[in-house]
Write an enzyme that holds these catalytic residues in place. Structure first.
Site, PDB file in Angstrom:
ATOM      1  N   ILE A  86       1.000  -1.226   0.115  1.00 40.97           N
ATOM      2  CA  ILE A  86      -0.075   0.048   0.143  1.00 40.97           C
ATOM      3  C   ILE A  86       0.831   1.333  -0.003  1.00 40.97           C
ATOM      4  O   ILE A  86       0.560   2.263  -0.789  1.00 40.97           O
ATOM      5  CB  ILE A  86      -0.879   0.019   1.220  1.00 40.97           C
ATOM      6  CG1 ILE A  86      -1.951  -1.111   1.165  1.00 40.97           C
ATOM      7  CG2 ILE A  86      -1.830   1.204   1.353  1.00 40.97           C
ATOM      8  CD1 ILE A  86      -2.800  -1.414   2.233  1.00 40.97           C
ATOM      9  N   ASP A  96      10.713   2.852   6.422  1.00 39.28           N
ATOM     10  CA  ASP A  96      10.352   1.110   6.839  1.00 39.28           C
ATOM     11  C   ASP A  96      11.880   0.663   7.210  1.00 39.28           C
ATOM     12  O   ASP A  96      12.854   0.891   7.067  1.00 39.28           O
ATOM     13  CB  ASP A  96      10.058   0.693   5.492  1.00 39.28           C
ATOM     14  CG  ASP A  96       9.155  -0.761   5.813  1.00 39.28           C
ATOM     15  OD1 ASP A  96       8.065  -0.545   5.404  1.00 39.28           O
ATOM     16  OD2 ASP A  96       9.792  -1.649   6.272  1.00 39.28           O
ATOM     17  N   PRO A 135       1.747  -2.376   9.908  1.00 41.39           N
ATOM     18  CA  PRO A 135       0.869  -3.173  10.572  1.00 41.39           C
ATOM     19  C   PRO A 135       0.610  -2.910  12.214  1.00 41.39           C
ATOM     20  O   PRO A 135       1.368  -2.163  12.707  1.00 41.39           O
ATOM     21  CB  PRO A 135       1.338  -4.747  10.619  1.00 41.39           C
ATOM     22  CG  PRO A 135       3.013  -4.311  10.327  1.00 41.39           C
ATOM     23  CD  PRO A 135       3.048  -3.035   9.731  1.00 41.39           C
ATOM     24  N   ALA A 156      -4.405   2.598   8.266  1.00 43.78           N
ATOM     25  CA  ALA A 156      -4.125   1.438   8.609  1.00 43.78           C
ATOM     26  C   ALA A 156      -4.630   0.706   9.667  1.00 43.78           C
ATOM     27  O   ALA A 156      -5.770  -0.004   9.700  1.00 43.78           O
ATOM     28  CB  ALA A 156      -2.754   1.390   8.886  1.00 43.78           C
ATOM     29  N   ARG A 157      -4.417   1.039  10.948  1.00 41.93           N
ATOM     30  CA  ARG A 157      -5.162   0.511  12.187  1.00 41.93           C
ATOM     31  C   ARG A 157      -5.094   1.519  13.368  1.00 41.93           C
ATOM     32  O   ARG A 157      -4.384   2.243  13.532  1.00 41.93           O
ATOM     33  CB  ARG A 157      -4.324  -0.816  12.661  1.00 41.93           C
ATOM     34  CG  ARG A 157      -4.486  -2.111  12.137  1.00 41.93           C
ATOM     35  CD  ARG A 157      -5.975  -2.421  12.283  1.00 41.93           C
ATOM     36  NE  ARG A 157      -6.289  -3.544  11.628  1.00 41.93           N
ATOM     37  CZ  ARG A 157      -6.569  -3.735  10.392  1.00 41.93           C
ATOM     38  NH1 ARG A 157      -6.928  -2.784   9.605  1.00 41.93           N
ATOM     39  NH2 ARG A 157      -6.988  -5.170   9.575  1.00 41.93           N
ATOM     40  N   ASP A 207      -9.436   6.729   8.680  1.00 38.30           N
ATOM     41  CA  ASP A 207     -10.422   5.843   8.357  1.00 38.30           C
ATOM     42  C   ASP A 207     -10.543   4.593   9.278  1.00 38.30           C
ATOM     43  O   ASP A 207     -11.439   4.078   9.351  1.00 38.30           O
ATOM     44  CB  ASP A 207      -9.992   5.150   7.008  1.00 38.30           C
ATOM     45  CG  ASP A 207     -11.087   4.389   6.451  1.00 38.30           C
ATOM     46  OD1 ASP A 207     -12.487   4.657   6.238  1.00 38.30           O
ATOM     47  OD2 ASP A 207     -10.708   2.912   6.163  1.00 38.30           O
ATOM     48  N   GLU A 209     -13.010   0.613  17.823  1.00 36.20           N
ATOM     49  CA  GLU A 209     -14.058   0.712  16.720  1.00 36.20           C
ATOM     50  C   GLU A 209     -14.617  -0.616  16.709  1.00 36.20           C
ATOM     51  O   GLU A 209     -15.832  -0.689  16.023  1.00 36.20           O
ATOM     52  CB  GLU A 209     -13.495   1.052  15.346  1.00 36.20           C
ATOM     53  CG  GLU A 209     -12.506  -0.016  14.699  1.00 36.20           C
ATOM     54  CD  GLU A 209     -11.822   0.479  13.592  1.00 36.20           C
ATOM     55  OE1 GLU A 209     -12.260  -0.501  12.394  1.00 36.20           O
ATOM     56  OE2 GLU A 209     -11.407   1.547  13.244  1.00 36.20           O
ATOM     57  N   HIS A 242     -14.282   3.286   8.411  1.00 37.53           N
ATOM     58  CA  HIS A 242     -13.115   2.071   7.852  1.00 37.53           C
ATOM     59  C   HIS A 242     -13.695   1.333   6.631  1.00 37.53           C
ATOM     60  O   HIS A 242     -14.285   0.381   6.658  1.00 37.53           O
ATOM     61  CB  HIS A 242     -13.200   1.029   9.124  1.00 37.53           C
ATOM     62  CG  HIS A 242     -12.102  -0.032   8.875  1.00 37.53           C
ATOM     63  ND1 HIS A 242     -11.645  -0.696  10.217  1.00 37.53           N
ATOM     64  CD2 HIS A 242     -11.233  -0.176   7.947  1.00 37.53           C
ATOM     65  CE1 HIS A 242     -10.524  -1.324   9.773  1.00 37.53           C
ATOM     66  NE2 HIS A 242     -10.354  -1.453   8.441  1.00 37.53           N
TER      67      HIS A 242
END
Length: 328
Positions: free
Chosen positions: A154, A173, A204, A231-232, A256, A261, A293
């Site tokens: 992504i 990264d 992640p 992502a999260r 998002d 949630e 989401h």
């Protein structure tokens, strides 16, 4: 072979489940409800349980195992909602549903454009027929430095998209890759935080990344920085984030995903009292876009995520390892 589908939506997923059931010769039963103590028996006689991310108590997994379930099939890329240690102890398996990443990368780009141009405030005021310009001036993306945190599939695709806008792109990264390096400059986190006008999160959810966007991280960022998260929700310390929105340190956000949630998104809570103070606060800011989401939600992705449950169980039936199985 049979799959018990939980939280299966009749208006989009059911038709795909029927299609792939015939294609793979695997039966299924289903309910619109999430797993709960009253519907676990649906999985009796099934070898797989398929569900979107949701609460999954250990006692429920033990019940599924007692019914003969061998595979926990999550209709999502993430699996952090599943008690992996217990599943491994029981000799069960987890398979995820990776899907084409373009939809999320495109959604992140959309949120970047909307937030840099103050679209939320512009449209709220336009709905009240306020067409004045004061407070609506945004920034052109080409004049910005965008930091992309995480350069998996992504993040890579987002970087490639961003390269067409003429903006400066920084990337971080633990494992840099050549494809992203064609368009972005890899830097350490402190430099990415200090130099970026926009930061988009694509890492992640795990112990290492939990609340990585916290008070200390935000203190290193530019005043007025915009944060994008597709992502999260656990990547961001919500209380620290709200405090920095109040102070103006954070100039805007496109979220998002949010913390806590589960049990909220994908449910019709119209007219309910929602016990989520973070959501209420985030929605109160005119410079914050909170979407439920939905970055993944396109037809090809929904089809793909349903099919992956059948594919994984088909591999299991043939005694082969699914390419989507998680090594526990």
């Amino acid at each position: 072979m049979k799959i018990a589908f939980y939280a299966l939506r009749d208006f989009d997923e059911l038709a795909f489940a029927e299609k792939f059931s015939k294609q793979y010769g695997i039966d299924f039963v289903w309910t619109e409800e999430y797993p709960n103590a009253d519907n676990l028996q649906l999985a009796q006689g099934c070898q797989g349980v398929s569900c979107t991310p949701c609460e999954m108590k250990e006692e429920w997994v033990r019940a599924f195992h007692s019914y003969g379930v061998q595979y926990m099939l999550t209709r999502a890329i993430g699996y952090d909602h599943l008690p992996g240690k217990l599943i491994k102890e029981l000799g069960m398996h987890i398979s995820t549903s990776p899907y084409p990443t373009s939809c999320v990368a495109n959604y992140a780009l959309m949120l970047i454009l909307l937030t840099t141009r103050k679209f939320q405030q512009t449209m709220i005021r336009a709905a009240a027929q306020d067409y004045t310009l004061k407070g609506k001036m945004g920034r052109d993306l080409g004049d910005c430095t965008v930091g992309v945190l995480g350069t998996g599939h992504i993040g890579q695709l987002l970087i490639k998209h961003l390269s067409s806008f003429g903006c400066k792109i920084l990337a971080y990264d633990k494992y840099p890759n050549a494809e992203a390096a064609k368009y972005a400059k890899y830097v350490e986190l402190p430099e990415l935080y200090a130099e970026s006008d926009v930061i988009s999160l694509h890492v992640p959810s795990n112990d290492e990344t939990f609340h990585m966007i916290n008070h200390d991280a935000m203190a290193q960022m530019k005043n007025g920085v915009i944060i994008i998260n597709t992502a999260r929700g656990s990547l961001i310390d919500s209380q620290a984030f709200i405090a920095n929105l109040k102070s103006g340190k954070i100039g805007g956000a496109g979220l998002d995903v949010i913390e806590n949630e589960a049990g909220l998104y994908y449910c019709n809570r119209m007219g309910d009292h929602i016990d989520n103070d973070e959501l209420a606060m985030l929605r109160s800011f005119p410079n914050v876009i909170v979407s439920p989401h939905t970055a993944f939600y396109v037809e090809s992705t929904v089809s793909n995520m349903v099919e992956k449950s059948f594919i994984a169980l088909d591999y299991f039936r043939r005694g082969e390892l699914s390419p989507f199985e998680i090594k526990l």
